[in-house]
Design a protein around this motif. Structure first.
Motif, mmCIF file in Angstrom:
data_model
loop_
_atom_site.group_PDB
_atom_site.id
_atom_site.type_symbol
_atom_site.label_atom_id
_atom_site.label_comp_id
_atom_site.label_asym_id
_atom_site.label_seq_id
_atom_site.Cartn_x
_atom_site.Cartn_y
_atom_site.Cartn_z
ATOM 1 N N ASP A 1 0.831 -1.195 0.000
ATOM 2 C CA ASP A 1 0.000 0.000 0.000
ATOM 3 C C ASP A 1 0.875 1.258 0.000
ATOM 4 O O ASP A 1 1.680 1.456 0.906
ATOM 5 C CB ASP A 1 -0.905 -0.027 1.236
ATOM 6 C CG ASP A 1 -1.860 1.154 1.249
ATOM 7 O OD1 ASP A 1 -2.790 1.166 0.424
ATOM 8 O OD2 ASP A 1 -1.641 2.077 2.065
ATOM 9 N N VAL A 2 0.690 2.076 -1.020
ATOM 10 C CA VAL A 2 1.547 3.252 -1.186
ATOM 11 C C VAL A 2 1.435 4.203 0.010
ATOM 12 O O VAL A 2 2.447 4.700 0.515
ATOM 13 C CB VAL A 2 1.209 3.991 -2.506
ATOM 14 C CG1 VAL A 2 1.950 5.324 -2.576
ATOM 15 C CG2 VAL A 2 1.557 3.123 -3.705
ATOM 16 N N ASP A 3 0.236 4.448 0.479
ATOM 17 C CA ASP A 3 0.064 5.357 1.619
ATOM 18 C C ASP A 3 0.759 4.821 2.857
ATOM 19 O O ASP A 3 1.368 5.569 3.619
ATOM 20 C CB ASP A 3 -1.430 5.559 1.932
ATOM 21 C CG ASP A 3 -2.118 6.375 0.851
ATOM 22 O OD1 ASP A 3 -1.416 7.068 0.087
ATOM 23 O OD2 ASP A 3 -3.356 6.304 0.772
ATOM 24 N N ASP A 4 0.652 3.512 3.053
ATOM 25 C CA ASP A 4 1.310 2.877 4.194
ATOM 26 C C ASP A 4 2.827 3.064 4.094
ATOM 27 O O ASP A 4 3.497 3.405 5.080
ATOM 28 C CB ASP A 4 0.952 1.382 4.212
ATOM 29 C CG ASP A 4 1.572 0.655 5.388
ATOM 30 O OD1 ASP A 4 1.676 1.249 6.488
ATOM 31 O OD2 ASP A 4 1.963 -0.514 5.214
ATOM 32 N N VAL B 1 4.535 5.382 2.406
ATOM 33 C CA VAL B 1 4.929 6.786 2.546
ATOM 34 C C VAL B 1 4.805 7.237 4.000
ATOM 35 O O VAL B 1 5.704 7.898 4.534
ATOM 36 C CB VAL B 1 4.098 7.674 1.596
ATOM 37 C CG1 VAL B 1 4.315 9.155 1.905
ATOM 38 C CG2 VAL B 1 4.467 7.371 0.146
ATOM 39 N N THR B 2 3.732 6.866 4.632
ATOM 40 C CA THR B 2 3.542 7.246 6.034
ATOM 41 C C THR B 2 4.620 6.621 6.921
ATOM 42 O O THR B 2 5.208 7.283 7.773
ATOM 43 C CB THR B 2 2.147 6.803 6.526
ATOM 44 O OG1 THR B 2 1.173 7.400 5.680
ATOM 45 C CG2 THR B 2 1.910 7.231 7.960
ATOM 46 N N ALA C 1 3.879 10.019 -4.850
ATOM 47 C CA ALA C 1 3.798 10.257 -3.402
ATOM 48 C C ALA C 1 5.131 9.929 -2.729
ATOM 49 O O ALA C 1 5.521 10.564 -1.742
ATOM 50 C CB ALA C 1 2.668 9.414 -2.796
ATOM 51 N N HIS D 1 6.630 6.142 -7.470
ATOM 52 C CA HIS D 1 5.308 6.729 -7.274
ATOM 53 C C HIS D 1 5.439 8.207 -6.869
ATOM 54 O O HIS D 1 6.292 8.546 -6.042
ATOM 55 C CB HIS D 1 4.572 5.950 -6.177
ATOM 56 C CG HIS D 1 3.114 6.273 -6.106
ATOM 57 N ND1 HIS D 1 2.620 7.421 -5.534
ATOM 58 C CD2 HIS D 1 2.029 5.588 -6.548
ATOM 59 C CE1 HIS D 1 1.299 7.437 -5.619
ATOM 60 N NE2 HIS D 1 0.920 6.323 -6.233
ATOM 61 N N ARG E 1 7.913 8.436 6.182
ATOM 62 C CA ARG E 1 7.887 9.809 6.703
ATOM 63 C C ARG E 1 8.023 9.837 8.221
ATOM 64 O O ARG E 1 8.679 10.700 8.774
ATOM 65 C CB ARG E 1 6.538 10.469 6.374
ATOM 66 C CG ARG E 1 6.487 11.250 5.103
ATOM 67 C CD ARG E 1 5.171 12.062 5.105
ATOM 68 N NE ARG E 1 4.765 12.505 3.792
ATOM 69 C CZ ARG E 1 5.268 13.560 3.153
ATOM 70 N NH1 ARG E 1 6.219 14.272 3.719
ATOM 71 N NH2 ARG E 1 4.827 13.895 1.961
#
Lengths: 179, 179
Positions: B122-125, B127-128, B149, B147, B131
């Motif tokens: 999962d891209v959001d996972d 990146v988060t 992001a 990606h 970060r």
């Protein structure tokens, strides 16, 4: 091979190529062409250590590292000159001799685009020497603004482009990562 | 850090970063995310050898190398699965655990852009997690088509662009240089 462009990774990738070559048992010669406060200490330490490992155990291949400013290792005493142009020309003359004698399997000419750009070495001489090198010798040249004649002569040219850099946001380079 | 683009040198430069980190005494973890016939044998051999050197002599830092397909070293038996998506998700889960525990100083997530692109993680996972990673941990992600992001979240993004390649002229890759 030429690694050029304004981004990071040109020399680092050449260093990676050198390490793969070492692992194949190749003789690796690194020629560092620009005198800089930021010596490639990490690269030099690791690669020379691998060269020692070769001497001790026979693993990998031999490594030699020559750098401008500390005196090219085959000729000058440290600090004997501040004439960078003469240093660069002398360095290139030694690389030519090495190539003629097929002394190494892989040559890393680090930041060699700059003495070419600044007229410290003759571009035609470089291109002819590299094109006509005898045997099976590989050469990697790194640095920004690779001369068109060098690009034309090369088999593989990669441009590293800066997409984004933390330095743009005012942060300083980080020890161990950037130098 | 992100090394992306269609040119050569993305992983090789990451490998160079890992070697500098080793030389600083950092703990290096490499996670190879794509199962491939062309394993990064040279890189792996050299880096693991340096890890052994650390154990023997205290030089440099520890190194661990985990690769998909041979079974991630902490969990699966070799050949126990052909489910690359599950492998990649499992690999990422382990990287997350390592980051949460601050297990390494430098993480090389080799070819990690592909499982991101293919929806295996999962891209959001990602990146988060990157970060908000605790402490002073560095992460290098390599692979084409990073990606947006991930690019946005990164401090340093370099794009390697192919200017010219001998393969275009019908020559094959050369052992020791290209793989």
């Amino acid at each position: 091979m030429v690694h050029t462009g304004d981004g990071k990774g040109k020399s680092t990738a050449a260093f990676g190529v050198a390490l793969r070559a070492w692992n194949q048992g190749w003789d690796v010669g690194v020629f560092q062409f620009v005198k800089s406060a930021k010596w490639r200490i990490g690269e030099q330490t690791v690669l020379e250590r691998l060269g020692e490992l070769h001497e001790e155990t026979g693993e990998g291949g031999p490594v030699s590292w020559h750098k401008m400013g500390a005196g090219w290792s085959w000729s000058r005493k440290e600090g004997s000159t501040d004439d960078h142009a003469a240093d660069a020309a002398e360095g290139w003359a030694e690389v030519k001799r090495a190539i003629a004698e097929e002394r190494h399997d892989l040559y890393v000419l680090d930041e060699f685009t700059y003495p070419m750009e600044w007229g410290w070495v003759d571009v035609d001489d470089v291109v002819t020497t590299l094109r006509e090198r005898p045997g099976r010798q590989y050469v990697v040249v790194t640095g920004r603004r690779a001369h068109p004649a060098l690009v034309e002569a090369a088999d593989l040219v990669t441009e590293m482009t800066k997409v984004k850099h933390q330095m743009d946001r005012g942060q300083k380079g980080q020890r161990g990562i950037e130098w």
